[in-house]
Motif scaffolding. Structure first.
Motif, PDB file in Angstrom:
ATOM      1  N   LYS A 163       1.294  -0.997   0.267  1.00  0.00           N
ATOM      2  CA  LYS A 163      -0.250  -0.296   0.218  1.00  0.00           C
ATOM      3  C   LYS A 163       0.782   0.973  -0.117  1.00  0.00           C
ATOM      4  CE  LYS A 163      -3.641   2.152   2.353  1.00  0.00           C
ATOM      5  NZ  LYS A 163      -5.027   1.982   3.689  1.00  0.00           N
ATOM      6  N   PHE A 164       1.745   1.450   1.211  1.00  0.00           N
ATOM      7  CA  PHE A 164       2.828   2.465   0.457  1.00  0.00           C
ATOM      8  C   PHE A 164       3.371   3.082  -0.132  1.00  0.00           C
ATOM      9  CE2 PHE A 164       7.474   3.804   1.632  1.00  0.00           C
ATOM     10  CZ  PHE A 164       6.522   4.594   2.053  1.00  0.00           C
ATOM     11  N   LYS A 165       3.755   1.495  -1.363  1.00  0.00           N
ATOM     12  CA  LYS A 165       4.393   1.525  -2.353  1.00  0.00           C
ATOM     13  C   LYS A 165       3.669   2.116  -3.445  1.00  0.00           C
ATOM     14  CE  LYS A 165       9.323   0.726  -1.467  1.00  0.00           C
ATOM     15  NZ  LYS A 165       9.998   1.724  -1.646  1.00  0.00           N
ATOM     16  N   GLY A 166       2.923   1.574  -3.306  1.00  0.00           N
ATOM     17  CA  GLY A 166       1.624   2.036  -4.304  1.00  0.00           C
ATOM     18  C   GLY A 166       1.582   0.565  -5.495  1.00  0.00           C
ATOM     19  N   LEU A 167       1.859  -0.555  -4.839  1.00  0.00           N
ATOM     20  CA  LEU A 167       2.095  -0.996  -5.930  1.00  0.00           C
ATOM     21  C   LEU A 167       1.027  -3.033  -5.870  1.00  0.00           C
ATOM     22  CD1 LEU A 167       5.950  -2.083  -4.949  1.00  0.00           C
ATOM     23  CD2 LEU A 167       4.663  -1.441  -7.139  1.00  0.00           C
ATOM     24  N   PRO A 168       0.216  -3.155  -6.628  1.00  0.00           N
ATOM     25  CA  PRO A 168      -0.540  -4.072  -7.322  1.00  0.00           C
ATOM     26  C   PRO A 168      -0.031  -4.979  -6.264  1.00  0.00           C
ATOM     27  CG  PRO A 168      -0.053  -3.566  -8.969  1.00  0.00           C
ATOM     28  CD  PRO A 168       1.376  -2.750  -7.885  1.00  0.00           C
ATOM     29  N   PRO A 169      -0.285  -6.306  -5.354  1.00  0.00           N
ATOM     30  CA  PRO A 169       0.472  -7.033  -5.045  1.00  0.00           C
ATOM     31  C   PRO A 169       0.150  -8.527  -6.306  1.00  0.00           C
ATOM     32  CG  PRO A 169      -0.768  -6.728  -3.354  1.00  0.00           C
ATOM     33  CD  PRO A 169      -0.991  -5.334  -4.691  1.00  0.00           C
ATOM     34  N   GLU A 170      -0.884  -8.491  -6.971  1.00  0.00           N
ATOM     35  CA  GLU A 170      -1.790  -9.780  -8.158  1.00  0.00           C
ATOM     36  C   GLU A 170      -0.345  -9.305  -8.993  1.00  0.00           C
ATOM     37  OE1 GLU A 170      -4.118  -5.509  -8.146  1.00  0.00           O
ATOM     38  OE2 GLU A 170      -3.081  -6.921  -6.217  1.00  0.00           O
ATOM     39  N   ASP A 195       7.588  -5.625 -10.746  1.00  0.00           N
ATOM     40  CA  ASP A 195       5.575  -5.331 -11.103  1.00  0.00           C
ATOM     41  C   ASP A 195       5.558  -5.861 -12.476  1.00  0.00           C
ATOM     42  OD1 ASP A 195       3.619  -4.382 -11.406  1.00  0.00           O
ATOM     43  OD2 ASP A 195       4.037  -2.707  -9.688  1.00  0.00           O
ATOM     44  N   THR A 196       4.895  -6.568 -13.272  1.00  0.00           N
ATOM     45  CA  THR A 196       4.375  -7.067 -14.257  1.00  0.00           C
ATOM     46  C   THR A 196       3.712  -5.687 -14.916  1.00  0.00           C
ATOM     47  OG1 THR A 196       2.759  -8.393 -13.503  1.00  0.00           O
ATOM     48  CG2 THR A 196       4.757  -9.588 -14.220  1.00  0.00           C
ATOM     49  N   SER A 197       3.334  -5.094 -14.012  1.00  0.00           N
ATOM     50  CA  SER A 197       2.488  -3.724 -14.672  1.00  0.00           C
ATOM     51  C   SER A 197       2.843  -2.826 -14.530  1.00  0.00           C
ATOM     52  CB  SER A 197       0.755  -3.406 -13.422  1.00  0.00           C
ATOM     53  OG  SER A 197       1.765  -2.713 -12.207  1.00  0.00           O
ATOM     54  N   LYS A 198       3.798  -2.771 -14.668  1.00  0.00           N
ATOM     55  CA  LYS A 198       4.438  -0.856 -14.912  1.00  0.00           C
ATOM     56  C   LYS A 198       6.287  -1.908 -16.017  1.00  0.00           C
ATOM     57  CE  LYS A 198       5.038   0.529 -10.498  1.00  0.00           C
ATOM     58  NZ  LYS A 198       4.333   1.747  -9.975  1.00  0.00           N
ATOM     59  N   LYS A 199       5.620  -1.568 -17.912  1.00  0.00           N
ATOM     60  CA  LYS A 199       6.028  -1.868 -18.397  1.00  0.00           C
ATOM     61  C   LYS A 199       6.729  -0.461 -19.216  1.00  0.00           C
ATOM     62  CE  LYS A 199       3.270  -5.700 -19.349  1.00  0.00           C
ATOM     63  NZ  LYS A 199       3.752  -7.070 -19.113  1.00  0.00           N
ATOM     64  N   ALA A 208      12.721  -6.778 -15.531  1.00  0.00           N
ATOM     65  CA  ALA A 208      12.832  -8.147 -16.201  1.00  0.00           C
ATOM     66  C   ALA A 208      12.160  -8.066 -18.265  1.00  0.00           C
ATOM     67  CB  ALA A 208      12.094  -9.101 -15.505  1.00  0.00           C
ATOM     68  N   VAL A 209      13.474  -8.290 -18.673  1.00  0.00           N
ATOM     69  CA  VAL A 209      13.174  -8.435 -20.256  1.00  0.00           C
ATOM     70  C   VAL A 209      12.868  -9.491 -20.711  1.00  0.00           C
ATOM     71  CG1 VAL A 209      13.676  -5.786 -19.951  1.00  0.00           C
ATOM     72  CG2 VAL A 209      15.284  -7.573 -20.660  1.00  0.00           C
ATOM     73  N   CYS A 210      12.253  -9.708 -21.512  1.00  0.00           N
ATOM     74  CA  CYS A 210      13.154 -10.855 -23.392  1.00  0.00           C
ATOM     75  C   CYS A 210      12.632 -10.043 -24.692  1.00  0.00           C
ATOM     76  CB  CYS A 210      11.349 -11.510 -22.783  1.00  0.00           C
ATOM     77  SG  CYS A 210      11.438 -12.543 -24.023  1.00  0.00           S
ATOM     78  N   MET A 246      13.798  -4.856 -32.162  1.00  0.00           N
ATOM     79  CA  MET A 246      13.160  -3.759 -31.114  1.00  0.00           C
ATOM     80  C   MET A 246      11.805  -4.666 -31.239  1.00  0.00           C
ATOM     81  SD  MET A 246      14.444  -1.326 -30.077  1.00  0.00           S
ATOM     82  CE  MET A 246      13.211   0.157 -29.654  1.00  0.00           C
ATOM     83  N   ASN A 247      11.285  -5.269 -32.235  1.00  0.00           N
ATOM     84  CA  ASN A 247      10.004  -5.734 -32.351  1.00  0.00           C
ATOM     85  C   ASN A 247      10.296  -7.290 -31.941  1.00  0.00           C
ATOM     86  OD1 ASN A 247       8.757  -3.939 -34.098  1.00  0.00           O
ATOM     87  ND2 ASN A 247       9.531  -5.453 -36.477  1.00  0.00           N
ATOM     88  N   GLN A 248      11.439  -7.563 -31.437  1.00  0.00           N
ATOM     89  CA  GLN A 248      10.894  -8.821 -30.618  1.00  0.00           C
ATOM     90  C   GLN A 248      11.976  -8.867 -29.293  1.00  0.00           C
ATOM     91  OE1 GLN A 248      14.980 -10.471 -33.338  1.00  0.00           O
ATOM     92  NE2 GLN A 248      13.794 -12.126 -33.352  1.00  0.00           N
ATOM     93  N   LEU A 249      11.382  -7.100 -28.699  1.00  0.00           N
ATOM     94  CA  LEU A 249      11.761  -7.011 -27.175  1.00  0.00           C
ATOM     95  C   LEU A 249      10.673  -6.663 -26.624  1.00  0.00           C
ATOM     96  CD1 LEU A 249      13.470  -5.945 -25.193  1.00  0.00           C
ATOM     97  CD2 LEU A 249      13.165  -3.728 -25.850  1.00  0.00           C
ATOM     98  N   CYS A 250      10.348  -7.225 -25.058  1.00  0.00           N
ATOM     99  CA  CYS A 250       9.252  -7.434 -24.396  1.00  0.00           C
ATOM    100  C   CYS A 250       9.320  -6.822 -23.496  1.00  0.00           C
ATOM    101  CB  CYS A 250       8.654  -9.018 -24.667  1.00  0.00           C
ATOM    102  SG  CYS A 250       7.312  -8.411 -23.138  1.00  0.00           S
ATOM    103  N   ILE A 251       9.056  -5.807 -22.107  1.00  0.00           N
ATOM    104  CA  ILE A 251       9.256  -5.197 -20.963  1.00  0.00           C
ATOM    105  C   ILE A 251       8.219  -6.383 -20.278  1.00  0.00           C
ATOM    106  CG2 ILE A 251       9.682  -3.512 -19.098  1.00  0.00           C
ATOM    107  CD1 ILE A 251      11.413  -2.900 -21.793  1.00  0.00           C
ATOM    108  N   ILE A 252       9.133  -7.337 -19.988  1.00  0.00           N
ATOM    109  CA  ILE A 252       7.942  -8.121 -18.760  1.00  0.00           C
ATOM    110  C   ILE A 252       7.456  -7.183 -17.349  1.00  0.00           C
ATOM    111  CG2 ILE A 252       7.732 -10.090 -17.776  1.00  0.00           C
ATOM    112  CD1 ILE A 252      10.048 -11.067 -19.630  1.00  0.00           C
ATOM    113  N   GLY A 253       8.514  -6.150 -16.519  1.00  0.00           N
ATOM    114  CA  GLY A 253       8.442  -5.736 -15.478  1.00  0.00           C
ATOM    115  C   GLY A 253       9.658  -5.222 -14.947  1.00  0.00           C
ATOM    116  N   LYS A 254       8.750  -4.457 -14.571  1.00  0.00           N
ATOM    117  CA  LYS A 254      10.138  -3.366 -13.287  1.00  0.00           C
ATOM    118  C   LYS A 254      10.398  -3.449 -12.183  1.00  0.00           C
ATOM    119  CE  LYS A 254      10.800   1.053 -11.750  1.00  0.00           C
ATOM    120  NZ  LYS A 254      10.545   2.139 -11.713  1.00  0.00           N
ATOM    121  N   MET A 255      11.519  -3.702 -12.117  1.00  0.00           N
ATOM    122  CA  MET A 255      11.996  -4.360 -10.598  1.00  0.00           C
ATOM    123  C   MET A 255      11.900  -3.392  -8.931  1.00  0.00           C
ATOM    124  SD  MET A 255      16.023  -5.472  -9.070  1.00  0.00           S
ATOM    125  CE  MET A 255      16.496  -3.628  -8.478  1.00  0.00           C
ATOM    126  N   VAL A 256      10.890  -3.801  -8.016  1.00  0.00           N
ATOM    127  CA  VAL A 256      10.484  -3.025  -6.619  1.00  0.00           C
ATOM    128  C   VAL A 256      11.175  -3.013  -5.942  1.00  0.00           C
ATOM    129  CG1 VAL A 256       7.947  -2.342  -8.389  1.00  0.00           C
ATOM    130  CG2 VAL A 256       8.252  -3.972  -6.663  1.00  0.00           C
TER     131      VAL A 256
END
Length: 260
Positions: A163-170, A195-199, A208-210, A246-256
Motif C-alpha cells: 500500500k505504501f509503495k502503491g504496488l498491486p500484489p496481484e 511489477d508486471t504492470s510497470k512496462k 525483467a525483459v525478454c 525492437m520487435n523482439q523486445l518485450c518489457i516484462i516488468g520493473k524491479m521494485v
C-alpha cells in the motif's frame, strides 16, 4: 566542502604563506568512486541512488549533511572502497577485488524476538501477502511467456508495504537472479520482485525483459533509435537493441524490490 590548510616554509624557516587545499566531502567521494567503478552505469546522482537503493531526497540530505556513520561500511563495500577512505579520505582507497561489492549481512539486534512460520495460513491475510517465486519459460519468443510457480518457496511481505509503495500484489512476481552480470547490486540467486504492470521504461531503472528467446534482468536505457540493456558488472558488455530487433523486445516488468 571541507578545506585543509597547509603551511609552506622555506628551508630557512621563513613563512611563505598558507595554501588552501579543498577536500571533497564523503558524499562526493562516494559519487566519484561509484562513477569510476561503474563507468557508463553511474554518471549522475540519480544513477547512484539506483545503485545503492536510496531516494533522491536522501542523497540531497547526504550531500549537505554528510553520510550517516551507520551507512559508511555498507556504502564503501558497494562501491569497492575502504570505509576509512570514504569517511575522511585517508588511507588506501580501493578494496582488493575479491572483497569489493560484498554487502554485509544484516545483524538481528540482541534481545529481538524472531518467530518462524512454516505455513502461510498461520499469518493474518489482512496484514501479510505471500508472493510466489517463479521461473520463466519462453517459447516462440516473447509471444508466449509461461510463469512456472515454485510452490515450495513463496516470499512474505507486509500488506502495508504494498500500500505504501502503491504496488498491486496481484501483479508482482518474485524471481531468482541467475549469474554475475548485475553484481554487486544483484548477486547470483538473489530474489527480485517484478511489477508486471510497470512496462513503461524509466531510463536507467532495472527491468525483467525478454529479447527473442532470452530472458534478462538489466538496467534499461533509451537512446535515439535504440534501447540499451546494461549490466552493473562492467565485465559484461551492453546489449543494444536496434532496428528489427525492437520487435523482439518485450518489457516484462520493473524491479521494485530486491533481497538476498
Amino acid at each position: 566542502m571541507f578545506t585543509q590548510h597547509a603551511t609552506v616554509r622555506e628551508t630557512t624557516g621563513c613563512l611563505l604563506g598558507v595554501v588552501s587545499v579543498a577536500m571533497k566531502s564523503d558524499y562526493e567521494r562516494l559519487l566519484d568512486a561509484a562513477r569510476e567503478k561503474f563507468q557508463g552505469v553511474v554518471e549522475t546522482p540519480s544513477d547512484l541512488g539506483r545503485l545503492i537503493d536510496e531516494s533522491s531526497q536522501t542523497l540531497t540530505n547526504w550531500k549537505s549533511r554528510g553520510l550517516p556513520s551507520s551507512k559508511i561500511t555498507k556504502l564503501a563495500k558497494i562501491v569497492g572502497v575502504y570505509p576509512a577512505w570514504l569517511e575522511d579520505g585517508t588511507g588506501d582507497k580501493w578494496l582488493p577485488e575479491n572483497a569489493a561489492g560484498k554487502i554485509p549481512e544484516p545483524v538481528i539486534p540482541a534481545g529481538a524476538s524472531v518467530v518462524a512460520y512454516d505455513n502461510p495460513d498461520e499469518l493474518d491475510p489482512d496484514r501479510y501477502v505471500w508472493i510466489d517465486r517463479y521461473d520463466i519459460n519462453l517459447s516462440a519468443g516473447c509471444g508466449n511467456i509461461q510463469w512456472v510457480v515454485n510452490q515450495k518457496d513463496p516470499i512474505c511481505f507486509r500488506a502495508a508495504w504494498f500500500k505504501f509503495k502503491g504496488l498491486p500484489p496481484e501483479d508482482c512476481k518474485a524471481l531468482y537472479v541467475r549469474g554475475r552480470s548485475m553484481e554487486p547490486v544483484l548477486q547470483d540467486y538473489d530474489t527480485v520482485l517484478i511489477d508486471t504492470s510497470k512496462k513503461d521504461i524509466v531510463d536507467g531503472d532495472v527491468y525483467a525483459v525478454c529479447l527473442a528467446d532470452e530472458f534478462y534482468i538489466k538496467a534499461v536505457h533509451r537512446k535515439p533509435g535504440a534501447v540499451v540493456l546494461r549490466s552493473y558488472n562492467k565485465d559484461f558488455e551492453d546489449i543494444e537493441v536496434v532496428g528489427e530487433q525492437m520487435n523482439q523486445l518485450c518489457i516484462i516488468g520493473k524491479m521494485v524490490w530486491r533481497g538476498g
